[in-house]
Design a protein around this motif. Sequence first.
Motif, PDB file in Angstrom:
ATOM      1  N   ILE A 194      53.619  35.472  41.742  1.00 16.82           N
ATOM      2  CA  ILE A 194      52.161  35.556  41.856  1.00 16.82           C
ATOM      3  C   ILE A 194      51.669  36.855  41.233  1.00 16.82           C
ATOM      4  O   ILE A 194      50.665  36.873  40.509  1.00 16.82           O
ATOM      5  CB  ILE A 194      51.725  35.430  43.338  1.00 16.82           C
ATOM      6  CG1 ILE A 194      52.008  34.013  43.845  1.00 16.82           C
ATOM      7  CG2 ILE A 194      50.258  35.802  43.511  1.00 16.82           C
ATOM      8  CD1 ILE A 194      51.839  33.838  45.331  1.00 16.82           C
ATOM      9  N   GLY A 195      52.382  37.945  41.477  1.00 14.96           N
ATOM     10  CA  GLY A 195      52.030  39.227  40.863  1.00 14.96           C
ATOM     11  C   GLY A 195      52.145  39.188  39.353  1.00 14.96           C
ATOM     12  O   GLY A 195      51.301  39.725  38.635  1.00 14.96           O
ATOM     13  N   MET A 196      53.194  38.541  38.862  1.00 16.78           N
ATOM     14  CA  MET A 196      53.368  38.417  37.414  1.00 16.78           C
ATOM     15  C   MET A 196      52.253  37.579  36.800  1.00 16.78           C
ATOM     16  O   MET A 196      51.721  37.915  35.740  1.00 16.78           O
ATOM     17  CB  MET A 196      54.737  37.809  37.104  1.00 16.78           C
ATOM     18  CG  MET A 196      55.883  38.738  37.434  1.00 16.78           C
ATOM     19  SD  MET A 196      57.509  37.971  37.397  1.00 16.78           S
ATOM     20  CE  MET A 196      57.558  37.246  35.793  1.00 16.78           C
ATOM     21  N   ALA A 197      51.893  36.498  37.468  1.00 16.96           N
ATOM     22  CA  ALA A 197      50.821  35.641  36.961  1.00 16.96           C
ATOM     23  C   ALA A 197      49.482  36.379  36.988  1.00 16.96           C
ATOM     24  O   ALA A 197      48.686  36.275  36.048  1.00 16.96           O
ATOM     25  CB  ALA A 197      50.737  34.360  37.792  1.00 16.96           C
ATOM     26  N   GLY A 198      49.227  37.125  38.043  1.00 13.76           N
ATOM     27  CA  GLY A 198      47.991  37.894  38.125  1.00 13.76           C
ATOM     28  C   GLY A 198      47.929  38.985  37.071  1.00 13.76           C
ATOM     29  O   GLY A 198      46.879  39.210  36.460  1.00 13.76           O
ATOM     30  N   PHE A 199      49.040  39.658  36.844  1.00  9.31           N
ATOM     31  CA  PHE A 199      49.104  40.672  35.798  1.00  9.31           C
ATOM     32  C   PHE A 199      48.778  40.053  34.444  1.00  9.31           C
ATOM     33  O   PHE A 199      47.982  40.578  33.675  1.00  9.31           O
ATOM     34  CB  PHE A 199      50.503  41.297  35.784  1.00  9.31           C
ATOM     35  CG  PHE A 199      50.708  42.319  34.707  1.00  9.31           C
ATOM     36  CD1 PHE A 199      50.334  43.627  34.920  1.00  9.31           C
ATOM     37  CD2 PHE A 199      51.271  41.972  33.496  1.00  9.31           C
ATOM     38  CE1 PHE A 199      50.520  44.584  33.933  1.00  9.31           C
ATOM     39  CE2 PHE A 199      51.456  42.910  32.506  1.00  9.31           C
ATOM     40  CZ  PHE A 199      51.077  44.224  32.721  1.00  9.31           C
ATOM     41  N   THR A 200      49.372  38.894  34.169  1.00  7.19           N
ATOM     42  CA  THR A 200      49.121  38.200  32.910  1.00  7.19           C
ATOM     43  C   THR A 200      47.657  37.772  32.804  1.00  7.19           C
ATOM     44  O   THR A 200      47.052  37.871  31.729  1.00  7.19           O
ATOM     45  CB  THR A 200      50.039  36.983  32.790  1.00  7.19           C
ATOM     46  OG1 THR A 200      51.398  37.420  32.936  1.00  7.19           O
ATOM     47  CG2 THR A 200      49.888  36.291  31.466  1.00  7.19           C
ATOM     48  N   ALA A 201      47.088  37.305  33.902  1.00  6.53           N
ATOM     49  CA  ALA A 201      45.690  36.878  33.896  1.00  6.53           C
ATOM     50  C   ALA A 201      44.753  38.059  33.632  1.00  6.53           C
ATOM     51  O   ALA A 201      43.786  37.927  32.859  1.00  6.53           O
ATOM     52  CB  ALA A 201      45.336  36.215  35.222  1.00  6.53           C
ATOM     53  N   VAL A 202      45.030  39.208  34.239  1.00  6.97           N
ATOM     54  CA  VAL A 202      44.183  40.381  34.013  1.00  6.97           C
ATOM     55  C   VAL A 202      44.285  40.842  32.563  1.00  6.97           C
ATOM     56  O   VAL A 202      43.278  41.196  31.933  1.00  6.97           O
ATOM     57  CB  VAL A 202      44.556  41.513  34.994  1.00  6.97           C
ATOM     58  CG1 VAL A 202      43.893  42.823  34.608  1.00  6.97           C
ATOM     59  CG2 VAL A 202      44.159  41.138  36.411  1.00  6.97           C
ATOM     60  N   VAL A 203      45.504  40.834  32.020  1.00  2.00           N
ATOM     61  CA  VAL A 203      45.677  41.227  30.621  1.00  2.00           C
ATOM     62  C   VAL A 203      44.945  40.246  29.697  1.00  2.00           C
ATOM     63  O   VAL A 203      44.266  40.655  28.748  1.00  2.00           O
ATOM     64  CB  VAL A 203      47.173  41.329  30.260  1.00  2.00           C
ATOM     65  CG1 VAL A 203      47.382  41.453  28.767  1.00  2.00           C
ATOM     66  CG2 VAL A 203      47.806  42.503  30.985  1.00  2.00           C
ATOM     67  N   GLN A 219      47.899  46.770  36.793  1.00  2.00           N
ATOM     68  CA  GLN A 219      48.880  47.421  37.651  1.00  2.00           C
ATOM     69  C   GLN A 219      48.502  47.276  39.118  1.00  2.00           C
ATOM     70  O   GLN A 219      49.370  47.082  39.976  1.00  2.00           O
ATOM     71  CB  GLN A 219      48.999  48.902  37.306  1.00  2.00           C
ATOM     72  CG  GLN A 219      49.790  49.165  36.058  1.00  2.00           C
ATOM     73  CD  GLN A 219      49.859  50.650  35.745  1.00  2.00           C
ATOM     74  OE1 GLN A 219      48.940  51.401  36.052  1.00  2.00           O
ATOM     75  NE2 GLN A 219      50.936  51.048  35.102  1.00  2.00           N
ATOM     76  N   GLY A 220      47.224  47.385  39.416  1.00  2.00           N
ATOM     77  CA  GLY A 220      46.778  47.225  40.795  1.00  2.00           C
ATOM     78  C   GLY A 220      47.085  45.840  41.337  1.00  2.00           C
ATOM     79  O   GLY A 220      47.502  45.693  42.484  1.00  2.00           O
ATOM     80  N   PHE A 221      46.880  44.821  40.514  1.00  2.00           N
ATOM     81  CA  PHE A 221      47.179  43.464  40.963  1.00  2.00           C
ATOM     82  C   PHE A 221      48.678  43.296  41.201  1.00  2.00           C
ATOM     83  O   PHE A 221      49.096  42.723  42.209  1.00  2.00           O
ATOM     84  CB  PHE A 221      46.695  42.435  39.945  1.00  2.00           C
ATOM     85  CG  PHE A 221      46.676  41.039  40.481  1.00  2.00           C
ATOM     86  CD1 PHE A 221      45.531  40.532  41.054  1.00  2.00           C
ATOM     87  CD2 PHE A 221      47.802  40.243  40.446  1.00  2.00           C
ATOM     88  CE1 PHE A 221      45.502  39.249  41.572  1.00  2.00           C
ATOM     89  CE2 PHE A 221      47.792  38.961  40.955  1.00  2.00           C
ATOM     90  CZ  PHE A 221      46.636  38.466  41.521  1.00  2.00           C
ATOM     91  N   ALA A 222      49.496  43.801  40.292  1.00  2.00           N
ATOM     92  CA  ALA A 222      50.946  43.662  40.439  1.00  2.00           C
ATOM     93  C   ALA A 222      51.459  44.431  41.654  1.00  2.00           C
ATOM     94  O   ALA A 222      52.251  43.906  42.451  1.00  2.00           O
ATOM     95  CB  ALA A 222      51.643  44.145  39.168  1.00  2.00           C
ATOM     96  N   VAL A 223      51.002  45.652  41.842  1.00  2.00           N
ATOM     97  CA  VAL A 223      51.430  46.450  42.996  1.00  2.00           C
ATOM     98  C   VAL A 223      50.919  45.827  44.294  1.00  2.00           C
ATOM     99  O   VAL A 223      51.637  45.789  45.303  1.00  2.00           O
ATOM    100  CB  VAL A 223      50.962  47.914  42.847  1.00  2.00           C
ATOM    101  CG1 VAL A 223      51.158  48.699  44.130  1.00  2.00           C
ATOM    102  CG2 VAL A 223      51.704  48.579  41.706  1.00  2.00           C
ATOM    103  N   GLY A 224      49.702  45.321  44.288  1.00  2.00           N
ATOM    104  CA  GLY A 224      49.174  44.653  45.478  1.00  2.00           C
ATOM    105  C   GLY A 224      49.971  43.416  45.852  1.00  2.00           C
ATOM    106  O   GLY A 224      50.252  43.180  47.026  1.00  2.00           O
ATOM    107  N   ALA A 225      50.361  42.635  44.859  1.00  2.00           N
ATOM    108  CA  ALA A 225      51.163  41.443  45.143  1.00  2.00           C
ATOM    109  C   ALA A 225      52.542  41.824  45.670  1.00  2.00           C
ATOM    110  O   ALA A 225      53.057  41.195  46.601  1.00  2.00           O
ATOM    111  CB  ALA A 225      51.293  40.594  43.881  1.00  2.00           C
TER     112      ALA A 225
END
Length: 101
Positions: free
Chosen positions: A40-49, A76-82
């Motif tokens: 989920i963190g990886m997907a969110g990171f990709t979505a933000v990018v 980074q915030g999304f990945a760290v939060g996940a």
Amino acid sequence: MWGKATMSPSQESVYPDYETETSQTSKLIKKFKETPFVPIGMAGFTAVVAYGLYKLKHRGDMKLSLHLIHMRVAAQGFAVGALTCGVLYSMFQEYVVKPKE
């Protein structure tokens, strides 16, 4: 002199789990079940990018470097939060759900 090396029965493999034939998809599904917040963190990171790249043309008068810094911090915030949610979830599972041993 340079014959083929063979393993005797007493020389068992050190890494038996790594030698089993499993597909990348089954490994990914297993990892997703063990720690669901990492994908989920990886997907969110990709979505933000992806969103940052999309908004790159419509940033107005904002400097490019400032836009890139904002997108990096958001990703980074999304990945760290996940990952933090994943750690909290695993701690909850280990210490609250299974303490009766």
